[in-house]
Design an enzyme around this catalytic site. Structure first.
Site, PDB file in Angstrom:
ATOM      1  N   ASP A  25       0.846  -1.190   0.000  1.00 58.07           N
ATOM      2  CA  ASP A  25       0.000   0.000   0.000  1.00 58.07           C
ATOM      3  C   ASP A  25       0.881   1.240   0.000  1.00 58.07           C
ATOM      4  OD1 ASP A  25      -2.589   1.224   0.061  1.00 58.07           O
ATOM      5  OD2 ASP A  25      -2.208   1.794   2.126  1.00 58.07           O
ATOM      6  N   HIS A  39      -4.359  14.094   0.435  1.00 60.49           N
ATOM      7  CA  HIS A  39      -4.502  13.259   1.630  1.00 60.49           C
ATOM      8  C   HIS A  39      -3.305  13.438   2.558  1.00 60.49           C
ATOM      9  CE1 HIS A  39      -5.335   9.780   4.161  1.00 60.49           C
ATOM     10  NE2 HIS A  39      -4.132   9.300   3.876  1.00 60.49           N
ATOM     11  N   GLU A  59     -10.221   3.902   3.464  1.00 59.73           N
ATOM     12  CA  GLU A  59      -9.332   4.637   2.578  1.00 59.73           C
ATOM     13  C   GLU A  59      -9.756   4.320   1.147  1.00 59.73           C
ATOM     14  OE1 GLU A  59      -5.323   5.415   5.184  1.00 59.73           O
ATOM     15  OE2 GLU A  59      -5.215   3.938   3.554  1.00 59.73           O
ATOM     16  N   GLU A  66      -9.222   3.977  -2.474  1.00 59.23           N
ATOM     17  CA  GLU A  66      -8.033   3.771  -3.292  1.00 59.23           C
ATOM     18  C   GLU A  66      -8.374   3.023  -4.575  1.00 59.23           C
ATOM     19  OE1 GLU A  66      -4.531   2.300  -1.335  1.00 59.23           O
ATOM     20  OE2 GLU A  66      -5.204   2.937   0.668  1.00 59.23           O
ATOM     21  N   ASP A 100      -8.801   0.238   1.766  1.00 60.56           N
ATOM     22  CA  ASP A 100      -7.826  -0.202   2.765  1.00 60.56           C
ATOM     23  C   ASP A 100      -8.327   0.232   4.145  1.00 60.56           C
ATOM     24  OD1 ASP A 100      -5.435  -1.473   3.502  1.00 60.56           O
ATOM     25  OD2 ASP A 100      -4.406   0.447   3.664  1.00 60.56           O
ATOM     26  N   ARG A 151      -7.637   3.776  13.051  1.00 60.16           N
ATOM     27  CA  ARG A 151      -6.827   4.970  13.289  1.00 60.16           C
ATOM     28  C   ARG A 151      -6.257   5.042  14.709  1.00 60.16           C
ATOM     29  NH1 ARG A 151      -5.586   6.346   8.201  1.00 60.16           N
ATOM     30  NH2 ARG A 151      -7.432   6.832   6.937  1.00 60.16           N
ATOM     31  N   GLN A 165      -3.440   2.564  14.903  1.00 59.75           N
ATOM     32  CA  GLN A 165      -2.333   3.068  14.088  1.00 59.75           C
ATOM     33  C   GLN A 165      -1.562   4.168  14.812  1.00 59.75           C
ATOM     34  OE1 GLN A 165      -3.569   4.378  10.217  1.00 59.75           O
ATOM     35  NE2 GLN A 165      -1.547   5.047   9.593  1.00 59.75           N
ATOM     36  N   LYS A 201      -3.703  -1.931   9.817  1.00 62.80           N
ATOM     37  CA  LYS A 201      -4.028  -2.136   8.410  1.00 62.80           C
ATOM     38  C   LYS A 201      -4.152  -3.609   8.043  1.00 62.80           C
ATOM     39  CE  LYS A 201      -3.339   2.232   6.972  1.00 62.80           C
ATOM     40  NZ  LYS A 201      -4.183   3.014   6.083  1.00 62.80           N
ATOM     41  N   THR A 249      -8.618  -5.651   3.743  1.00 62.43           N
ATOM     42  CA  THR A 249      -8.586  -4.777   2.581  1.00 62.43           C
ATOM     43  C   THR A 249      -9.604  -5.337   1.594  1.00 62.43           C
ATOM     44  OG1 THR A 249      -6.246  -4.255   2.880  1.00 62.43           O
ATOM     45  CG2 THR A 249      -7.192  -3.848   0.695  1.00 62.43           C
ATOM     46  N   GLU A 304     -10.111  12.527   7.310  1.00 61.88           N
ATOM     47  CA  GLU A 304     -10.074  13.847   6.693  1.00 61.88           C
ATOM     48  C   GLU A 304     -11.448  14.508   6.688  1.00 61.88           C
ATOM     49  OE1 GLU A 304      -7.521  13.777   2.900  1.00 61.88           O
ATOM     50  OE2 GLU A 304      -8.086  11.689   3.257  1.00 61.88           O
TER      51      GLU A 304
END
Length: 414
Positions: free
Chosen positions: A121, A128, A194, A196, A228, A232, A235, A248, A252, A358
């Site tokens: 990834d 971002h 996420e 992607e 993904d 948070r 992380q 993570k 996915t 975000e």
């Protein structure tokens, strides 16, 4: 390029994601039949295993499609890929063989379209990276010193890549509150998406042998939507000094149809202007991105879906070919079935942000959904769906949806 017409009537409608121009590849099953390769055309699936058995489609006179993945065909390389696409266009185009075996998509169950060899990834969307960096380090230090020079990435887990429609279990993990003396263990409280794109490596490279961006572009078999999922809070505690790990590794999701690079060729577009020039090994010989409109919806259990973000793949700072070339630049061998996540795709406006981190600015600005509920991060029962399409002249090149519904965390054994 205009719409290419097919004898399959549903493929000629402007709203279908799967016209003759597209012909994406998936793996499906019906009833108790074994999963096998298929091609989406309108609201139908061409059963490639049956077509191969009937002699309608062959590849080097070697059985390739009575299998639960596209890896065998992927490893055969671009010349074979182009030959197959040409044969399918003749078979399914106007004047083609109307005895070709079709299955209704509504009757089919979709499976993983390929065996994932390894998963990497990237962190390659500038909007971002600026948003996240600003939240945690301030705008003056938002981008790490290497960001404008190198596609930053990390090695993920191939074992937890799942096809759209697979439920996602909320992960457990270790977190630490800012005012706590010790960390604690339990369900993630700040679960995120996420948005992607995923690039699928078709042909391999040799250990010790770097590849150019042009070679990398030829090695990419096709693209999928990719979510993904990210924990948070886990992380934030674990990522220094080596980056994401368990935050993570739990899941996915990818869309079920592989849209080939050939189908996306009319939609190529350049990466954005550079603040600093890239080193020569990352130079693009041709535009490496694609104009693909993307959307995210969120639906609480039993409630209607709300569109929470719209953006475009063209916002990326690095293309998948650049990412692949950089990945192999050390001599790292790339394999058939490797999956490269683009990194979160966000645009300059708030409505274009590809993650809840975000969109809610770290949870400080909750979203209000059409149901009246608010969300800072994902709650149990919420269904998140990614969708995307490149818009042509009277047709679109779609990917199908990439969907996952969050299930409660599993109680950890005492």
């Amino acid at each position: 390029m205009a719409l290419m017409t097919s004898w399959v009537a549903s493929a000629n409608r402007a709203e279908t994601p799967f016209p003759l121009n597209n012909l994406p590849y998936g793996v499906f099953s019906v009833g108790d039949d074994a999963p096998r390769c298929g091609v989406a055309i309108g609201d139908m699936i061409l059963d490639l295993a049956a077509a191969e058995g009937a002699g309608l489609v062959t590849v080097h006179d070697v059985p390739a499609f009575d299998a639960p993945s596209w890896n065998k065909l992927m490893a055969m390389g671009p010349t074979v890929w182009a030959d197959l696409r040409s044969k399918l266009m003749v078979l399914l185009g106007e004047g083609g063989n109307q005895d070709a075996p079709l299955v209704a998509q509504a009757d089919a169950v979709m499976h993983m379209p390929f065996d994932v060899a390894e998963y990497t990834d990237f962190y390659a969307g500038k909007h971002h990276a600026m948003n996240v960096g600003t939240m945690f380090r301030g705008p003056e230090n938002a981008l790490p010193p290497n960001w404008l020079h190198i596609p930053i990435g990390y090695n993920g887990r191939a074992s937890s890549v799942v096809v759209s429609g697979t439920d996602i279990t909320r992960p457990n993990g270790q977190t630490k509150a800012p005012d706590a003396d010790m960390p604690s263990f339990g369900p993630c409280k700040r679960l995120d998406i996420e948005l992607e794109m995923g690039a699928i490596v078709g042909t391999s490279s040799q250990l010790g042998q770097p590849i150019s961006v042009a070679q990398a572009d030829e090695m990419i078999f096709g693209y999928v939507l990719l979510n993904d999922w990210s924990a948070r809070d886990i992380q934030a505690w674990e990522y220094q000094p080596l980056g994401p790990f368990q935050a993570k590794a739990f899941a996915t999701s990818i869309s079920p149809w592989i849209v080939t690079t050939a189908a996306l060729e009319p939609f190529r577009t350049s990466t954005p202007a550079r603040e600093k020039g890239l080193l020569p090994y990352l130079a693009e010989p041709k535009p490496g991105l694609f104009d693909i409109a993307l959307e995210v919806t969120m639906a609480p259990a039993g409630k209607p879906a709300t569109t929470i973000a719209r953006t475009n793949y063209s916002q990326m700072y690095y293309s998948s070919a650049q990412q692949l070339a950089h990945h192999a630049s050390s001599g790292c061998a790339m394999s058939t079935g490797d999956l490269l996540g683009s990194g979160t795709i966000s645009g300059p406006e708030k409505s274009e942000r590809g993650s809840l981190l975000e969109l809610t600015w770290g949870g400080k600005e909750p979203l209000t959904l059409d149901s009246g509920e608010t969300r800072s991060f994902i709650e149990d029962g919420d269904c998140l769906t990614l969708s995307g399409a490149a818009q042509g002249d009277g047709y679109q090149i779609g990917f199908g949806s990439c969907t996952g519904t969050i299930q409660p965390a599993v109680k950890f054994p005492e």
